[in-house]
Design a protein around this motif. Sequence first.
Motif: not given
Lengths: 115, 496
Positions: A83, A86-87, A90, A94-95, A97-98, B138, B142, B145, B157-158, B161, B168
């Motif tokens: 888990i 996988a997270i 992701f 995401l980081a 892109c952000a 979880e 996911l 997210f 997007l920001t 985060i 998490l």
Amino acid sequence: MNVLLALAIGTTFGIAVLWLLRGSLWSLLLGLALLGHASHLLIFVGGGLAVAAPPLVAEGALAPAAGAADPLPQALVLTAIVIAFAILAFALVLAVCAGDAANTDDLDAYGGESQ
Amino acid sequence: MNASVVVAPILVPLVAALFGALGPRRPGYQRTVGLLGAFGLFVAAMGLLASVFVEGVIAVQIGDWPAPFGITLAADRLSAAMVAATGLVAFTVVLYSTAEIPDDVVTAGFYPFVHVLLLGVCGAFVAGDLFNLYVWFEVMLLASFVLLALGSGRAALTSSITYVALNLLASAFFLIGVGFLYGQVGTLNFADLSLKLGDPAALDAARPAALLLLIAFGIKAGVFPVFFWLPAAYPNASFAVSALFAGLLTKVGVYALLRVFTLVFPLEALGLAPGLLAVAAATMASGVLAAASQAHVRRILSFHIVSQIGYMVLALALVTTLGLASAVFYIVHHIVTKTNLFLVGGLIARAGGSEQLDQIGGLSQRRLGLTMLFAIPALSLAGVPPFSGFFAKFFLIRSALEADAIVAVTFAVVVGLLTIYSMAKIWIEAFWKPAPAETHLDEPLPRAALVACAMLAVVTITLGVGAEALWSFALATAEQLADPQEYLNAVLGDPT
């Protein structure tokens, strides 16, 4: 062995917290990944350690020999690792892109004000 | 038969997600599968509710491994009520989303992720052990997210985060708590834990694990002082997604608190009740005060989630059967009302052209239907009779009075008044005052979205008019929580 592992877990937690508090996007992710590793190790050790005693049932017996390792924490930790992996994967995407969108590594810019 | 009733609310979203993910990427197909799956979940959830209502606690041992060794799924009245509310939210939100979510987001896999989210939520509600609860959390996270990041733009997007990082962190706390608990007690099955922690010495040793779990669930539920991820993330998602989150995600955290701190760690025996009471009061106050300072529809609503979570935790922290019953009543009311308000918020933004309160106005003259649709959940949230919110607050305050928690009563009343202020602010700004500029947003609102909001409004009215029936259900639920014998018998087998 237990003391060594306890020290290792504690040190990993410490480093994770240090990274988490750095205030930059990439050290945040590094901190979260390390935090995950530390908690996995903790679960693994939490069930009690048995050295070189796999939880296998000998032929003809109905239960594993006394003192065998507890298989449950191993199963739990495998699930948790999958888990977390996988997270983390992701979160990395995401980081990226952000980070592109915000154009900075400074976490104070990631407040989420709606436009 | 019994097994299929409990498994169905997990299986239906799983199948719908698979059909969506593996099927053709045509918007029409995706929407049909999404809607059918959500309707199927609604039917399955009602089936579970009816079965639990008739038969009491239903437990299923997956693969026939006896508890506490195998994976247990168990549904008592609380689980069934939560799954039923999830079914309702799922169907109405997906119906609404067919009118909101653009084709490119739909073909990017919007509906499969919605169903994975629902899978995680329903799984968490029927999980019979702590580790499976973690896994379902979880799964849900996911998917959330991805849904959050699918919202377009830099802010989405920001802000995700913040959301990802704090969740998490909560998961890490959860996992460490699980590790401690297993190390100390040697089991993670709720029923087995409940038996083994009946021994005061074992309970005392498990105190660190209890605190870690409290922090983890607290972050997920959004209580003071760890709620900041919530108002940062929710206003930036699409309206359907934010309504889904508002209705379900924090409530899974509250459910986990209710489950673990009645069945596994009795709050009173741990001595945590006064602390939790203080946390609840701070949550209520900070949420409502922050909401009062906002001028953006969904920011106001998001901070109100925080304040309402405070009410639910307050009811739990009273540690009386009446308190638990009012918590159950409050959660059901809140899920329906809050989802409805977020969906209506989307219609307000569409009809007015903005979510910023100073940029819109005059909706009550131009949009009579929308005005009605906003008035019902807003009055309900503010606690005006005859809607469900009045009874939710009434029962909560009565329980607090009977538990002699005068400070809690004061907080509940004052925060309730401030909630009316916030709702009145949206009302005056968006509906009453004349429109600031000549707006030409006169195209009719999408019918599917109006129908979805109307369905939730009807449920809100029904829960208000039928408050007595819901209250007797909530009381029976609370008795099940206060005396876990029926749950233990169902999971571990009847000793007699």
